[in-house]
Design an enzyme around this catalytic site. Sequence first.
Site, PDB file in Angstrom:
ATOM      1  N   VAL A 139      44.200  39.534  41.548  1.00 22.64           N
ATOM      2  CA  VAL A 139      44.410  38.486  40.788  1.00 22.64           C
ATOM      3  C   VAL A 139      46.027  38.010  40.722  1.00 22.64           C
ATOM      4  CG1 VAL A 139      42.353  37.687  39.580  1.00 22.64           C
ATOM      5  CG2 VAL A 139      43.977  39.246  38.639  1.00 22.64           C
ATOM      6  N   VAL A 140      46.444  36.875  40.708  1.00 22.87           N
ATOM      7  CA  VAL A 140      47.871  36.795  40.410  1.00 22.87           C
ATOM      8  C   VAL A 140      48.076  37.092  39.006  1.00 22.87           C
ATOM      9  CG1 VAL A 140      49.988  35.535  40.555  1.00 22.87           C
ATOM     10  CG2 VAL A 140      47.910  35.189  42.052  1.00 22.87           C
ATOM     11  N   GLY A 200      46.508  45.568  25.668  1.00 23.81           N
ATOM     12  CA  GLY A 200      47.122  44.686  26.821  1.00 23.81           C
ATOM     13  C   GLY A 200      46.458  43.406  26.820  1.00 23.81           C
ATOM     14  N   SER A 210      47.607  40.302  26.215  1.00 25.58           N
ATOM     15  CA  SER A 210      48.287  38.765  26.134  1.00 25.58           C
ATOM     16  C   SER A 210      48.271  38.270  27.380  1.00 25.58           C
ATOM     17  CB  SER A 210      49.758  39.176  25.739  1.00 25.58           C
ATOM     18  OG  SER A 210      50.379  40.066  26.611  1.00 25.58           O
ATOM     19  N   THR A 211      47.881  38.968  28.600  1.00 29.57           N
ATOM     20  CA  THR A 211      47.980  38.221  30.130  1.00 29.57           C
ATOM     21  C   THR A 211      46.936  38.943  30.715  1.00 29.57           C
ATOM     22  OG1 THR A 211      49.921  39.815  30.536  1.00 29.57           O
ATOM     23  CG2 THR A 211      50.554  37.781  29.881  1.00 29.57           C
ATOM     24  N   ALA A 246      52.228  49.837  22.595  1.00 26.88           N
ATOM     25  CA  ALA A 246      50.928  50.568  22.388  1.00 26.88           C
ATOM     26  C   ALA A 246      50.990  52.250  22.496  1.00 26.88           C
ATOM     27  CB  ALA A 246      49.774  50.118  23.489  1.00 26.88           C
ATOM     28  N   TYR A 286      48.974  51.859  47.967  1.00 31.97           N
ATOM     29  CA  TYR A 286      48.443  51.373  46.523  1.00 31.97           C
ATOM     30  C   TYR A 286      47.400  52.637  46.319  1.00 31.97           C
ATOM     31  CZ  TYR A 286      46.595  49.653  42.405  1.00 31.97           C
ATOM     32  OH  TYR A 286      46.192  49.263  41.293  1.00 31.97           O
TER      33      TYR A 286
HETATM   34  P1  NAD Z   1      49.316  41.989  33.185  1.00 32.81           P
HETATM   35  O1  NAD Z   1      50.835  42.142  33.471  1.00 32.81           O
HETATM   36  O2  NAD Z   1      49.023  40.613  33.262  1.00 32.81           O
HETATM   37  O3  NAD Z   1      49.273  42.367  31.610  1.00 32.81           O
HETATM   38  C1  NAD Z   1      49.584  43.489  31.096  1.00 32.81           C
HETATM   39  C2  NAD Z   1      49.638  43.537  29.512  1.00 32.81           C
HETATM   40  O4  NAD Z   1      49.846  45.086  29.013  1.00 32.81           O
HETATM   41  C3  NAD Z   1      50.204  42.509  28.959  1.00 32.81           C
HETATM   42  O5  NAD Z   1      49.243  42.367  27.760  1.00 32.81           O
HETATM   43  C4  NAD Z   1      51.443  43.343  28.386  1.00 32.81           C
HETATM   44  O6  NAD Z   1      51.910  42.841  27.048  1.00 32.81           O
HETATM   45  C5  NAD Z   1      50.731  44.782  28.048  1.00 32.81           C
HETATM   46  N1  NAD Z   1      51.660  45.539  27.957  1.00 32.81           N
HETATM   47  C6  NAD Z   1      52.430  46.459  28.839  1.00 32.81           C
HETATM   48  N2  NAD Z   1      53.116  47.415  28.382  1.00 32.81           N
HETATM   49  C7  NAD Z   1      52.801  47.470  27.160  1.00 32.81           C
HETATM   50  C8  NAD Z   1      53.008  48.287  26.248  1.00 32.81           C
HETATM   51  N3  NAD Z   1      53.785  49.556  26.182  1.00 32.81           N
HETATM   52  N4  NAD Z   1      52.261  48.472  24.953  1.00 32.81           N
HETATM   53  C9  NAD Z   1      51.357  47.246  24.672  1.00 32.81           C
HETATM   54  N5  NAD Z   1      51.307  46.588  25.521  1.00 32.81           N
HETATM   55  C10 NAD Z   1      51.934  46.554  26.716  1.00 32.81           C
HETATM   56  O7  NAD Z   1      48.454  43.038  34.093  1.00 32.81           O
HETATM   57  P2  NAD Z   1      47.235  42.829  34.582  1.00 32.81           P
HETATM   58  O8  NAD Z   1      47.184  42.714  36.164  1.00 32.81           O
HETATM   59  O9  NAD Z   1      46.463  42.021  34.135  1.00 32.81           O
HETATM   60  O10 NAD Z   1      46.816  44.320  34.824  1.00 32.81           O
HETATM   61  C11 NAD Z   1      45.787  45.121  33.588  1.00 32.81           C
HETATM   62  C12 NAD Z   1      44.960  46.003  34.321  1.00 32.81           C
HETATM   63  O11 NAD Z   1      44.260  45.592  35.344  1.00 32.81           O
HETATM   64  C13 NAD Z   1      46.044  47.122  35.151  1.00 32.81           C
HETATM   65  O12 NAD Z   1      45.561  48.405  34.770  1.00 32.81           O
HETATM   66  C14 NAD Z   1      45.600  46.771  36.275  1.00 32.81           C
HETATM   67  O13 NAD Z   1      46.068  47.914  37.322  1.00 32.81           O
HETATM   68  C15 NAD Z   1      44.412  46.347  36.362  1.00 32.81           C
HETATM   69  N6  NAD Z   1      44.060  45.603  37.589  1.00 32.81           N
HETATM   70  C16 NAD Z   1      44.643  44.550  37.983  1.00 32.81           C
HETATM   71  C17 NAD Z   1      44.392  43.672  39.199  1.00 32.81           C
HETATM   72  C18 NAD Z   1      45.457  42.678  39.719  1.00 32.81           C
HETATM   73  O14 NAD Z   1      44.971  42.281  40.669  1.00 32.81           O
HETATM   74  N7  NAD Z   1      46.219  42.036  38.647  1.00 32.81           N
HETATM   75  C19 NAD Z   1      43.356  44.281  40.021  1.00 32.81           C
HETATM   76  C20 NAD Z   1      42.420  45.192  39.336  1.00 32.81           C
HETATM   77  C21 NAD Z   1      42.853  45.708  38.367  1.00 32.81           C
END
Ligand code: NAD
Length: 407
Positions: free
Chosen positions: A285-286, A54, A56-57, A118, A240
Site C-alpha cells: 500500500v502507499v 506505530g 498514527s499512519t 517507542a 527487498y
Molecule cells: P508508516 O510509515 O505509515 O507508519 C509508521 C508508524 O511508525 C507511524 O505511526 C510512525 O509515527 C511510527 N514510528 C516510526 N518510528 C517510531 C518510533 N521510533 N517510535 C514510535 N513510533 C514510531 O508505515 P507502514 O507502511 O504502515 O508500515 C508499518 C508496518 O507495516 C511495517 O512493519 C511495514 O514493513 C509493514 N508493511 C508495510 C507494507 C506497505 O506496503 N506499506 C506492506 C506490508 C507490511
Amino acid sequence: MPESIVQPKIRGFISLTSHPAGCAENVHSQIREIEARMLPGKTDRTIKNALIIGSSTGYGLGAALTACFGYKARTLGVCFEKSPDNTKTGTAGWYNSAAANHAAEKNGLRYKTINGDAFSDEVKQQVVEQLRDEYGPIDTLIYSLAAPRRNNPLGDHWNSVLKPIGQVYSGKSFDLRQEKISHIEIQPATDEEIDSTIKVMGGEDWENWVALLDRENLLAPNFKTVAFSYIGPDLTKDLYRDGTIGRAKAHLESTADTIHALVDQNPKLRGDGSGGAWISVNKAVVTQASSAIPVVGLYMSILFRILNNRGENESTCGQGIRLFQDYLMQSSSVKTDDSRRIRLDNFEMLPEVQEQVTTIWGDITNDNLAELADWPYFKNEFARLFGFNMEETNYDKPVELDIPLNG
Ligand code: NAD
C-alpha cells in the site's frame, strides 16, 4: 494561533506540510469504511483494551481505527510525530491521531495517543503508567513500527537501510521528483548495515514490549499480538526480501514464534488457548514508509491498476478489518500459511496478477508509462497521506494548525 492556508510542499517521497482538516477527513473516511464493513455475527470475540505501536499512519492507523471504531476497544496508540510549531504544520500522523481522538470522544469511545520514541525506556514507562491508570491489561498489541533509526543506549544510533545483500541491485525504478522511470544501482550492504537494520526493523523491540507488559501484569488472558511483514514479488526480491529489510523481517517472523511460545506456556496469558503472536503478511500500500523504497513505487503503480480493475485493491483499514474479522476475532484457530503467517497479501500474490505485473514490468518505458501503470492513482494516494486531494476539504480556507493530540 492564527489560522493559515496550507498547501502541499512535496519533496520526493515526503511532504513538508500536512493539512489538519484533510487528515481529519481521511481518518473519518476510514472510520466510515470500518463501520460499513463490520459484519454483525462475523466476530466471536471482543477486545477490551488495544495497544498499537506505530499507530498514527499506514497499517498501524488502520488497525487502531478498526480496534476502536469496529470493536469499541479502548485504544492506546504510540507514534513518533512532530507537533505543530508556530506557523509550521504538525506531521500527518499528529493530525490523524488528533482526529481519531476527537471522533472517539464524540462516539463515547476512548482513543489516546502517546507521542515519543517507542524504542525508549521513557515512552515504555509512560505506556505502562497510562495502561495501569486508565485502561487495565491489554488483550491486543499490534506492532506496526516503520522506523528509520533506533537510538543505541551507548549514545550512537542504528540506521535501517534498504540495500541488497552480497550483490549490486540494478534495475528499473521510478524517480518521484522527476516523475520518470530511471535505472538505479544500489551497492550491497555491509555486515554492519545488515545488523543495524535488524536492530531497527527486526523483532527485538517487539519482544521487549511484550516482556515488559507481562512483568507489569498488563497482559490479559487470551492476549494476542501481531506484527506486520511483507514478502512481495520476485521483481523486488533481490532488493527487498533477500536484502537488508528482508533479513529484519525474517527476524521479526522468528520473534513471533518466540512470543507465541511465551504466551502458550503461560497459563495466565494462554486463557482458552486462543492467545499468541502472529505475523501478518500484508499487501503493498502507499504509505510514508513504502513510498521511500526505490522500485516499489513503480511496482505499486503497475499492481494497483491490475488490482483496481479486479476490485481487489484493499486499503490499509480494509486489511485491518480483514485481520481482525477473519483471523484474530474468530473462535476457531487462526488460519496461517506453512510458516505460521497470516496472509493478507493473497490478492496481490495471485499468480495471474503477478504474471501480468511481470509482463508489464518488462515492457514499461517512459513513453507508455501512463498506459501501463496507474501513476496518477499512486500520486493521489501519496498526497492523501498528508491530507491533500481529499474531496470535501476546502484548501483555500485558512485552518487552525495547533490541534492537541488528545482533546
Ligand atoms: P508508516 O510509515 O505509515 O507508519 C509508521 C508508524 O511508525 C507511524 O505511526 C510512525 O509515527 C511510527 N514510528 C516510526 N518510528 C517510531 C518510533 N521510533 N517510535 C514510535 N513510533 C514510531 O508505515 P507502514 O507502511 O504502515 O508500515 C508499518 C508496518 O507495516 C511495517 O512493519 C511495514 O514493513 C509493514 N508493511 C508495510 C507494507 C506497505 O506496503 N506499506 C506492506 C506490508 C507490511
